[in-house]
Design a protein around this motif. Structure first.
Motif, PDB file in Angstrom:
ATOM      1  N   CYS A 153      -2.806  -1.803  -8.137  1.00  0.00           N
ATOM      2  CA  CYS A 153      -3.469  -2.775  -7.264  1.00  0.00           C
ATOM      3  C   CYS A 153      -3.550  -4.136  -7.938  1.00  0.00           C
ATOM      4  O   CYS A 153      -3.375  -5.171  -7.286  1.00  0.00           O
ATOM      5  CB  CYS A 153      -4.868  -2.285  -6.891  1.00  0.00           C
TER       6      CYS A 153
ATOM      7  N   PHE B 171      -6.816  -0.561  -0.285  1.00  0.00           N
ATOM      8  CA  PHE B 171      -5.894   0.568  -0.375  1.00  0.00           C
ATOM      9  C   PHE B 171      -6.549   1.843   0.145  1.00  0.00           C
ATOM     10  O   PHE B 171      -5.964   2.560   0.966  1.00  0.00           O
ATOM     11  CB  PHE B 171      -5.441   0.753  -1.826  1.00  0.00           C
TER      12      PHE B 171
ATOM     13  N   TYR C 208       0.838  -1.211   0.000  1.00  0.00           N
ATOM     14  CA  TYR C 208       0.000   0.000   0.000  1.00  0.00           C
ATOM     15  C   TYR C 208       0.870   1.259   0.000  1.00  0.00           C
ATOM     16  O   TYR C 208       0.539   2.255  -0.637  1.00  0.00           O
ATOM     17  CB  TYR C 208      -0.936   0.008   1.200  1.00  0.00           C
TER      18      TYR C 208
END
Length: 166
Positions: A21, A31, A5
């Motif tokens: 992602c 996230f 993240y």
């Protein structure tokens, strides 16, 4: 998971969050949820200890290492392990500087005549078998046993005439 993240957060200006992602196999909702989450208790405690660690370090002329900084914090009733203090000092870039002693004049020795060899220079110990040590004299080549009493001829027992034993 938090490092993924953090990477997405750092690189979101260069790449789309959706793509990153997918590349890192994390969810977009995870996230965005992590971004809005408040600091954990551990993170808050670390942030609270950082200025204290810096203050102790600066107050002692940048010479205290993590052990001494930990001792000062412990005396002030702050609950922090030495390892935590070491990590905080590393994160803050605090590296202790050891004080240097003033240079003294070099000591010079003069020898008026050459030294004669002493006994410890004339002998050396040679181990021939486990448990036995021999010394060799360098000049004469003679050997002498070490660690054992000198060899004596066996003595005969003297009998006491009044003991009754024949």
């Amino acid at each position: 998971m938090s490092t993924k993240y953090e990477l997405i957060d750092a690189e979101k200006a260069h790449h789309a969050v959706v793509d990153m992602c997918a590349w890192l196999r994390v969810s977009r909702s995870g996230f965005y949820e992590r971004r809005s989450r408040p600091l954990s208790a551990t993170a808050e405690r670390r942030e609270r200890l950082k200025p204290m660690t810096e203050a102790v370090f600066a107050a002692n002329h940048d010479t205290y290492g993590y052990r001494r900084v930990h001792a000062v914090l412990a005396r002030s009733a702050e609950d922090a392990s030495p390892e935590l203090v070491r990590q905080l000092m590393r994160e803050l870039g605090l590296e202790p500087v050891q004080p240097r002693h003033p240079q003294t004049a070099p000591i010079t020795f003069t020898v008026s005549r050459p030294q004669r060899p002493t006994a410890h220079r004339l002998h050396r110990t040679v181990s021939l078998r486990p448990g036995r040590a021999y010394t060799r004299h360098r000049r004469a080549g003679a050997e002498r046993r070490l660690g054992y009493p000198p060899r004596r001829p066996p003595q005969q027992r003297r009998r006491d005439p009044g003991s009754g034993r024949g």
